[in-house]
Design a protein around this motif. Structure first.
Motif, PDB file in Angstrom:
ATOM      1  N   GLN A   1      35.686  39.483  37.606  1.00  0.00           N
ATOM      2  CA  GLN A   1      37.195  40.014  37.499  1.00  0.00           C
ATOM      3  C   GLN A   1      37.699  39.145  36.504  1.00  0.00           C
ATOM      4  OE1 GLN A   1      39.755  37.606  39.221  1.00  0.00           O
ATOM      5  NE2 GLN A   1      41.330  39.050  38.639  1.00  0.00           N
TER       6      GLN A   1
ATOM      7  N   TYR B   1      40.210  44.894  31.336  1.00  0.00           N
ATOM      8  CA  TYR B   1      40.746  46.322  31.464  1.00  0.00           C
ATOM      9  C   TYR B   1      41.440  46.291  33.283  1.00  0.00           C
ATOM     10  CZ  TYR B   1      38.560  47.338  27.165  1.00  0.00           C
ATOM     11  OH  TYR B   1      38.354  47.462  25.885  1.00  0.00           O
ATOM     12  N   ASN B   2      41.489  45.279  33.607  1.00  0.00           N
ATOM     13  CA  ASN B   2      41.821  45.008  35.263  1.00  0.00           C
ATOM     14  C   ASN B   2      41.212  45.859  36.165  1.00  0.00           C
ATOM     15  OD1 ASN B   2      43.610  42.974  34.345  1.00  0.00           O
ATOM     16  ND2 ASN B   2      45.322  44.340  33.950  1.00  0.00           N
ATOM     17  N   ALA B   3      39.763  46.261  35.684  1.00  0.00           N
ATOM     18  CA  ALA B   3      39.300  47.426  36.698  1.00  0.00           C
ATOM     19  C   ALA B   3      38.589  46.518  37.891  1.00  0.00           C
ATOM     20  CB  ALA B   3      38.298  47.743  35.792  1.00  0.00           C
ATOM     21  N   ILE B   4      38.681  45.214  38.032  1.00  0.00           N
ATOM     22  CA  ILE B   4      37.771  44.651  39.114  1.00  0.00           C
ATOM     23  C   ILE B   4      38.759  43.754  39.864  1.00  0.00           C
ATOM     24  CG2 ILE B   4      36.082  43.054  39.712  1.00  0.00           C
ATOM     25  CD1 ILE B   4      34.319  44.101  37.256  1.00  0.00           C
ATOM     26  N   ALA B   5      38.951  43.748  40.948  1.00  0.00           N
ATOM     27  CA  ALA B   5      39.538  42.614  42.150  1.00  0.00           C
ATOM     28  C   ALA B   5      38.414  42.327  42.949  1.00  0.00           C
ATOM     29  CB  ALA B   5      40.648  43.325  42.810  1.00  0.00           C
ATOM     30  N   ILE B   6      38.836  40.811  43.554  1.00  0.00           N
ATOM     31  CA  ILE B   6      38.104  40.177  44.473  1.00  0.00           C
ATOM     32  C   ILE B   6      38.931  39.940  45.731  1.00  0.00           C
ATOM     33  CG2 ILE B   6      36.549  38.256  45.063  1.00  0.00           C
ATOM     34  CD1 ILE B   6      35.867  39.282  42.583  1.00  0.00           C
ATOM     35  N   ALA B   7      38.466  40.606  46.578  1.00  0.00           N
ATOM     36  CA  ALA B   7      39.248  40.387  47.908  1.00  0.00           C
ATOM     37  C   ALA B   7      38.289  39.889  49.155  1.00  0.00           C
ATOM     38  CB  ALA B   7      39.947  41.657  48.492  1.00  0.00           C
ATOM     39  N   LYS B   8      38.851  38.703  49.672  1.00  0.00           N
ATOM     40  CA  LYS B   8      37.679  37.878  50.689  1.00  0.00           C
ATOM     41  C   LYS B   8      36.343  37.997  50.150  1.00  0.00           C
ATOM     42  CE  LYS B   8      40.411  38.631  54.600  1.00  0.00           C
ATOM     43  NZ  LYS B   8      40.546  39.088  56.041  1.00  0.00           N
TER      44      LYS B   8
ATOM     45  N   LEU C   1      35.909  44.549  44.386  1.00  0.00           N
ATOM     46  CA  LEU C   1      36.283  46.160  44.431  1.00  0.00           C
ATOM     47  C   LEU C   1      36.214  46.395  42.919  1.00  0.00           C
ATOM     48  CD1 LEU C   1      39.433  45.377  46.706  1.00  0.00           C
ATOM     49  CD2 LEU C   1      37.021  46.309  47.481  1.00  0.00           C
ATOM     50  N   ILE C   2      35.664  47.485  42.863  1.00  0.00           N
ATOM     51  CA  ILE C   2      35.653  47.918  41.541  1.00  0.00           C
ATOM     52  C   ILE C   2      36.609  49.356  41.456  1.00  0.00           C
ATOM     53  CG2 ILE C   2      34.042  49.399  39.724  1.00  0.00           C
ATOM     54  CD1 ILE C   2      32.078  47.074  40.565  1.00  0.00           C
ATOM     55  N   PHE C   3      37.346  49.462  40.127  1.00  0.00           N
ATOM     56  CA  PHE C   3      38.042  50.731  40.046  1.00  0.00           C
ATOM     57  C   PHE C   3      37.442  51.373  38.762  1.00  0.00           C
ATOM     58  CE2 PHE C   3      40.680  47.756  42.538  1.00  0.00           C
ATOM     59  CZ  PHE C   3      41.139  48.402  43.300  1.00  0.00           C
TER      60      PHE C   3
ATOM     61  N   GLU D   1      38.126  54.424  37.401  1.00  0.00           N
ATOM     62  CA  GLU D   1      38.999  55.157  36.409  1.00  0.00           C
ATOM     63  C   GLU D   1      39.549  53.975  35.434  1.00  0.00           C
ATOM     64  OE1 GLU D   1      39.136  54.816  39.629  1.00  0.00           O
ATOM     65  OE2 GLU D   1      41.181  54.120  40.111  1.00  0.00           O
ATOM     66  N   LEU D   2      39.632  52.879  35.799  1.00  0.00           N
ATOM     67  CA  LEU D   2      40.126  51.787  34.712  1.00  0.00           C
ATOM     68  C   LEU D   2      38.919  51.437  34.047  1.00  0.00           C
ATOM     69  CD1 LEU D   2      42.746  50.290  37.198  1.00  0.00           C
ATOM     70  CD2 LEU D   2      43.384  51.293  34.817  1.00  0.00           C
TER      71      LEU D   2
ATOM     72  N   MET E   1      39.978  59.270  31.924  1.00  0.00           N
ATOM     73  CA  MET E   1      41.165  58.529  31.062  1.00  0.00           C
ATOM     74  C   MET E   1      40.491  58.123  29.535  1.00  0.00           C
ATOM     75  SD  MET E   1      43.955  57.077  33.446  1.00  0.00           S
ATOM     76  CE  MET E   1      43.569  55.536  33.323  1.00  0.00           C
TER      77      MET E   1
END
Lengths: 280, 123
Positions: free
Chosen positions: A73, A78-85, A89-91, A93-94, A140
């Motif tokens: 992350q 490109y802000n395409a990854i988040a970490i929750a708990k 999480l991978i996005f 399309e970004l 995109m």
């Protein structure tokens, strides 16, 4: 020589110029790099022989190896990854497919899998080899598709690239590495505003360039004044003509339908070669 | 319990920002201490993925609930994975939104209520 046709503002006549220039010359390769809405093929009507798929690598996390450290992350610009708990999480399309997350993962928990984002088609029409890219609907990332089109550049031919409008990444990807840029504009306030932005981009890329003023008898004198004061050569003027609009709407070329235009585009090519030497 | 509110400014007198991902600040309200602090939304001006990174930041602050105007799908996915309760539809001053929240006037949302790029100000 590789000539790219760009504009800043959309709808100024890039495709008209690219197609008619290509049809006026011998031993040409025409590359439609406006992959979000390619349309040169409507005018060229080539027979397509090859079709290649364009992929970008998208990360996939092996949850058994991942400890949720968050390094992926951190490195994703490109802000395409988040970490929750502690879960990644991978996005997709970004994701630009840069591979940083895979490279920097300390636990070797990320593998890449290919995601199809577009296609490249290659065809022929008499003297012209025609190649275009098409980004799939909902995707995109135009630059990887544009790069896939440009891989087919054959320097033994005169290469003409129809670039996308605007001044962002897709335009820069299309124009980069070319020997000359034609900026097509119209003499309106919008045309001039976007032309002045496009000029900044091309100057930053240090590529010789000139301007074509389309619908040149409309609008005002400001575009001419801008070109004079910035020492930008006006390579050609195309008048605002109902006939040209009709020819375009039918999907025909001006050089075949109107007398004198083949020679005009051949003179344009000669002028480009001269300007390139004087600016280069 | 800590509650984050998307805000256009740094105080309780500021207006609630209707955009979750692209608001300039979050006001963090501590329900036990009855205290407020503000944090800057560093991803508010991001080229892309602002909602995702804003949700990341909010969840890293151990917030339990979020009050905002609208929530998009990407931010929603991150916030729900972090088990943060989302209350949308808030308007007006931060202090009034907090009062309404305490009285239970906001409904918790179960899904995104706007499309991606809502906060970019175009359709």
């Amino acid at each position: 020589m590789i000539i790219s046709v760009a504009s800043g503002k959309g709808g100024t006549g890039k495709t008209t110029v690219a197609v008619n220039l290509a049809l006026s010359l011998n031993n040409v390769q025409l590359l439609d790099c406006d992959v979000e809405e390619p349309n040169c093929h409507i005018f060229i009507k080539p027979v397509f022989e090859h079709r290649n798929t364009v992929f970008i690598p998208i990360p996939r996390v092996d949850q058994t190896k991942c400890d949720g450290c968050g390094r992926c992350q951190e490195v994703c610009v490109y802000n395409a990854i988040a970490i929750a708990k502690k879960k990644v999480l991978i996005f997709p399309e970004l994701c630009h497919g840069c591979g940083s997350c895979t490279h920097f993962c300390p636990h070797d928990a990320i593998k890449e899998e290919n995601k199809e984002i577009g296609v490249v088609e290659i065809g022929e029409k008499s003297e012209i080899q025609f190649i275009y890219g098409k980004l799939h609907i909902g995707e995109m990332m135009a630059p990887p598709v544009i790069r896939a089109v440009k891989k087919h550049i054959n320097k033994k031919r005169t290469v003409i690239i129809d670039a996308p409008p605007g001044t962002s990444c897709p335009v820069i990807t299309a124009v980069k590495g070319t020997d000359f840029v034609i900026l097509v504009t119209e003499p309106t306030p919008f045309g001039l505003n976007d032309l002045s932005l496009a000029v900044k981009v091309v100057r930053k890329l240090k590529i010789p360039f000139g301007v074509i003023i389309n619908r040149s008898d409309l609008g005002n004198e400001k575009t001419d004044e801008f070109c004079t004061s910035e020492h930008i050569p006006v390579l050609m003027r195309i008048p605002f003509s109902k006939k040209i609009a009709e020819i375009y709407s039918r999907g025909d070329s001006i050089i075949e339908a109107l007398p004198g235009y083949r020679e005009k585009f051949q003179r344009l090519f000669a002028k480009i070669k001269k300007v390139k030497i004087s600016q280069g | 319990m800590k509650v984050a509110i998307s805000s256009s400014g740094t105080t309780v007198e500021s207006e609630v920002d209707l955009r979750f991902g692209r608001c300039p600040y979050y006001i963090i309200y501590d329900t036990e201490a009855e205290s407020f602090e503000h944090v800057e939304n560093k991803s508010g001006q991001a080229m892309g993925g602002a909602g995702i990174q804003a949700a990341q930041m909010v969840s890293d602050m151990n917030v339990e609930s979020l009050i905002t105007g609208n929530i998009g799908p990407n931010a929603f996915r991150v916030l729900s994975a972090a088990s943060i309760k989302i209350y949308s539809g808030a308007t007006g001053k931060i202090k009034d939104a907090v009062e309404k929240f305490k009285k239970g006037e906001y409904k918790q949302v179960n899904g995104p209520d706007v499309a991606p790029h809502f906060g970019m100000g175009r359709k």
